[in-house]
Design an enzyme around this catalytic site. Structure first.
Site, PDB file in Angstrom:
ATOM      1  N   GLY B  12      10.612  -5.240 -19.214  1.00  0.00           N
ATOM      2  CA  GLY B  12      11.291  -5.904 -18.100  1.00  0.00           C
ATOM      3  C   GLY B  12      10.585  -5.641 -16.782  1.00  0.00           C
ATOM      4  O   GLY B  12      10.426  -4.497 -16.375  1.00  0.00           O
ATOM      5  N   GLY B  14      11.644  -6.641 -13.778  1.00  0.00           N
ATOM      6  CA  GLY B  14      12.548  -6.812 -12.637  1.00  0.00           C
ATOM      7  C   GLY B  14      12.477  -5.590 -11.733  1.00  0.00           C
ATOM      8  O   GLY B  14      11.498  -4.836 -11.757  1.00  0.00           O
ATOM      9  N   PHE B  15      13.522  -5.377 -10.940  1.00  0.00           N
ATOM     10  CA  PHE B  15      13.491  -4.269  -9.989  1.00  0.00           C
ATOM     11  C   PHE B  15      13.368  -2.918 -10.700  1.00  0.00           C
ATOM     12  O   PHE B  15      12.620  -2.048 -10.284  1.00  0.00           O
ATOM     13  CB  PHE B  15      14.726  -4.287  -9.104  1.00  0.00           C
ATOM     14  N   GLY B  16      14.116  -2.730 -11.805  1.00  0.00           N
ATOM     15  CA  GLY B  16      14.063  -1.452 -12.504  1.00  0.00           C
ATOM     16  C   GLY B  16      12.693  -1.174 -13.100  1.00  0.00           C
ATOM     17  O   GLY B  16      12.072  -0.143 -12.843  1.00  0.00           O
ATOM     18  N   VAL B  80      10.523  -8.873 -26.668  1.00  0.00           N
ATOM     19  CA  VAL B  80      10.837  -7.781 -27.587  1.00  0.00           C
ATOM     20  C   VAL B  80      11.940  -8.243 -28.536  1.00  0.00           C
ATOM     21  O   VAL B  80      12.983  -8.735 -28.100  1.00  0.00           O
ATOM     22  CB  VAL B  80      11.282  -6.530 -26.812  1.00  0.00           C
ATOM     23  N   GLU B 172      27.698 -17.390  -1.994  1.00  0.00           N
ATOM     24  CA  GLU B 172      26.467 -17.991  -1.476  1.00  0.00           C
ATOM     25  C   GLU B 172      26.343 -19.453  -1.908  1.00  0.00           C
ATOM     26  O   GLU B 172      26.012 -20.329  -1.110  1.00  0.00           O
ATOM     27  CB  GLU B 172      25.242 -17.233  -2.006  1.00  0.00           C
ATOM     28  N   ASP B 301      20.479  -3.212 -14.609  1.00  0.00           N
ATOM     29  CA  ASP B 301      21.739  -3.811 -15.037  1.00  0.00           C
ATOM     30  C   ASP B 301      22.084  -3.521 -16.493  1.00  0.00           C
ATOM     31  O   ASP B 301      23.221  -3.742 -16.919  1.00  0.00           O
ATOM     32  CB  ASP B 301      21.693  -5.332 -14.855  1.00  0.00           C
ATOM     33  N   ALA B 317      20.080  -4.856  -6.515  1.00  0.00           N
ATOM     34  CA  ALA B 317      18.671  -4.495  -6.528  1.00  0.00           C
ATOM     35  C   ALA B 317      18.427  -3.012  -6.180  1.00  0.00           C
ATOM     36  O   ALA B 317      17.661  -2.344  -6.885  1.00  0.00           O
ATOM     37  CB  ALA B 317      17.889  -5.418  -5.594  1.00  0.00           C
TER      38      ALA B 317
END
Lengths: 428, 428
Positions: B12, B14-16, B80, B172, B301, B317
């Site tokens: 992944g 993403g942010f992590g 994966v 939003e 997440d 985030a």
């Protein structure tokens, strides 16, 4: 509502249709502009979207937005599926029937495979934004697959990029692919060297950019080779499949083949009961109307028109714009019961870009190439782009790309599949 | 090649995952970062792509490009499909098997329909760029269909936009849809008045932005209403289909329903033999490792982690970034046979935008809303966006949009279908 104004139906919001629409702004008519897409597309820069240099919205603008202040136009998103010339009606895919007094067909061209439609999946062409995103995905994924490849054979097939067709689009694609492999992707991969990619431009005829003077074709070939493109002329591609292509006696393994060879007129031309040329273009009268139907006009790539010198009007943006504007003046003349002069194409010249700091320009015999031609090409394209914002952003993107060699739109998306919830994951 | 360094596999980008990767730049390890997509996505601005304010490449950057200078990382595009924890291997969809010494699972979350997967087609959610383009198409087409509608009933169903879920994404989306209908599209249609569109935000709980202090929820509701959004709280949506949605006793005809209500952890969590919470998040140890497998970590997440106050770490985030960086430090500690402190989430505050000049901010009890909050929100989001170019372009786009009310990306494309040659045209 009752409305005594004549109704002009224009099919296609490209250069032909849009220029006709605008030129009728002050005419005593009401206009319906029909397009399958919601936007006008600046096709000359489509290859930049395909090669990740620009985002799709940078070279497109919603037709409604462009025409919002022109009160006599209604924009209709829809696909024309039938024309009843005697009843003066067009039919849309959703079943709607629209009456007209004057009809302009300006639905352009699509790519054609010369009777080899089975090549379409393995050699995508470039006419719409969806085509451009499809090519972008294919090209970016090819480098990813090469990185993951287990054998040298596989790897080199993924790193072979063939562009079929040596016209302006083929030259632009090949030149930019060479730059991507040699500059943009440098240092990003660990197992492959993207600079080892082979980019090959294949032209069946004797030279690239056949519409240009021979000296400029030679210049273009030299500039392509300097950028790292192999140029193969004189032999047509005999077969294409998912594994590669056949050129003469040789079958060349290649996972990415792009099609820039053939153009056919939009299939809407076939809806008219009118003579057409081999590419499907409608053979129009000198005033761009259809024989026997003075109220139906054809403009742009769908029209087959000869210049004074006997040569066909080329399928370029200025040709379509001039035809569109001419049809508007012809309709105004009809409304005023005046005669019109036949359409006359004014050839301002021909230009093609090849890649970074390389282009060729032919302004009615005044020829130049290289860096100066490239700057001229850039300026002309920014100038003619619709919308101040788009001009600004494209200039910014180009400046950025020029100094960093980066192409910001190297993002793989647009498979059309929204992410699914709870996607099944097979057990290990 | 033989390599004595430990192998860290991170799933992944993403942010992590990306923050963990970067924090291991100087560690004596080799890293393989695996992602299904070729880009890191700045999810906090995804709703801007969905509402045509930004282009997809503006909020994404190729992982390879971000990490090109970090020599100990190899980026692998792949999915994966299996984890063999005892053998310390992950398996990819293409059949490849990758050994690891340490594994970090950071594959994030997807949207969930609480057992109503049949709603997915009629109420798309927003997690990926493809989702965003899908929603963009749906919204833009709804106005087109309304313009072409033949009955008042049809028209009003096409002009009803319902957003289910009153969290930050729902707020939003609803705020921006109201701005589009009231400002952006003004004067572009001839038969409908886009300002007549109903934008409804539906929250099952008692208030919107339930993670914020109650006073800010009230402020948010007032700001939404000022923008033209109807806010319906206290009743869950009971059914959704292509014609509309059921709210309490009422069936409301609506052709556009957007889903911002439910989040479920990525299905990759199920590949681990580990306890999970109801949303599918992995219940990790205080050091974010999986019970019984100290060499496997989960971040972002996909991890279920409690703060000191007993509240779960929110799915934002900063939480993912902190977990990613923490896992990197935990791996470094293991390599040096040092102990690590448990993970501690540092809460810098909470902010949400509502629309033009409207936002709410809660900085550890220091609360503000309205114009100042909106400027704060803008500044924070531009600051955290990856890549100087993206920051520049996003600022430019926002300034442009602010003064003109225009949203440049109102271009319908991305159906995934390349244009076909010789598309059949049925006879009239």
């Amino acid at each position: 509502m009752s409305d005594s104004r004549k109704h002009v139906v224009i099919v296609g919001g490209g250069f032909g249709g849009l220029w006709a629409t605008r030129a009728l702004a002050s005419a005593e008519v009401r206009i319906t502009l029909i397009d399958r897409r919601n936007h006008h597309l600046f096709q000359p820069l489509l290859y930049q979207v395909a090669t990740a240099g620009l985002s799709a919205p940078d070279i497109a603008a919603p037709l409604r937005h462009i025409l919002r202040k022109q009160k006599n136009v209604e924009v209709r998103l829809g696909e024309v599926t039938g024309i009843a010339a005697d009843a003066r009606q067009v039919r849309l895919a959703d079943g709607d029937v629209i009456d007209y007094d004057y009809l302009l067909l300006a639905s352009g061209a699509t790519h054609a495979y010369f009777g080899h439609d089975e090549w379409a999946d393995d050699a995508p062409g470039l006419k719409t934004l969806d085509d451009a995103l499809h090519i972008r995905r294919r090209v970016l994924l090819a480098f990813e697959r090469a990185e993951a490849a287990e054998t040298e054979e596989e790897r080199s097939a993924w790193l072979h990029f063939a562009v079929v067709g040596g016209g302006p689009t083929g030259v632009e694609l090949a030149g930019t692919l060479a730059e991507i492999s040699r500059k943009t992707l440098r240092r990003e991969f660990r197992r492959i060297d993207p600079a080892q990619a082979r980019v090959r431009l294949i032209e069946a005829g004797p030279r690239v950019l056949a519409n240009f003077p021979e000296s400029l074709s030679e210049k273009a070939r030299a500039q392509l080779q300097r950028l790292g493109v192999e140029v193969a002329t004189g032999t047509p591609v005999a077969a294409i499949d998912a594994r590669g292509y056949q050129l003469g006696a040789e079958f060349v393994p290649a996972r990415t083949v792009l099609w820039a060879a053939g153009v056919a007129a939009s299939p809407l031309g076939a809806l008219l009961d009118a003579p057409r040329d081999r590419a499907g273009r409608v053979l129009v009268e000198p005033d761009l109307s259809v024989p026997g139907h003075p109220e139906i006009f054809v403009a742009g790539d769908l029209a087959s028109v000869k210049q004074a010198n006997g040569q066909p009007v080329p399928g370029v943006a200025p040709g379509a714009k001039q035809m569109g504007a001419y049809v508007a003046s012809a309709i105004r003349a009809r409304l005023g019961r005046r005669a019109v002069e036949p359409f006359r194409y004014v050839d301002f010249g021909n230009l093609a870009t090849i890649g970074r700091r390389a282009a060729v320009v032919d302004l009615r015999g005044f020829k130049f190439s290289g860096f100066i031609a490239w700057v001229f090409w850039l300026a002309a394209h920014v100038f003619f782009l619709i919308g101040f914002r788009n001009r600004l952003i494209v200039m910014l993107n180009w400046s950025w790309a020029y100094f960093t060699y980066q192409r910001h739109a190297r993002i793989i998306f647009g498979t059309g599949e929204p992410a699914r919830t709870d996607a099944p994951v097979p057990p290990p």
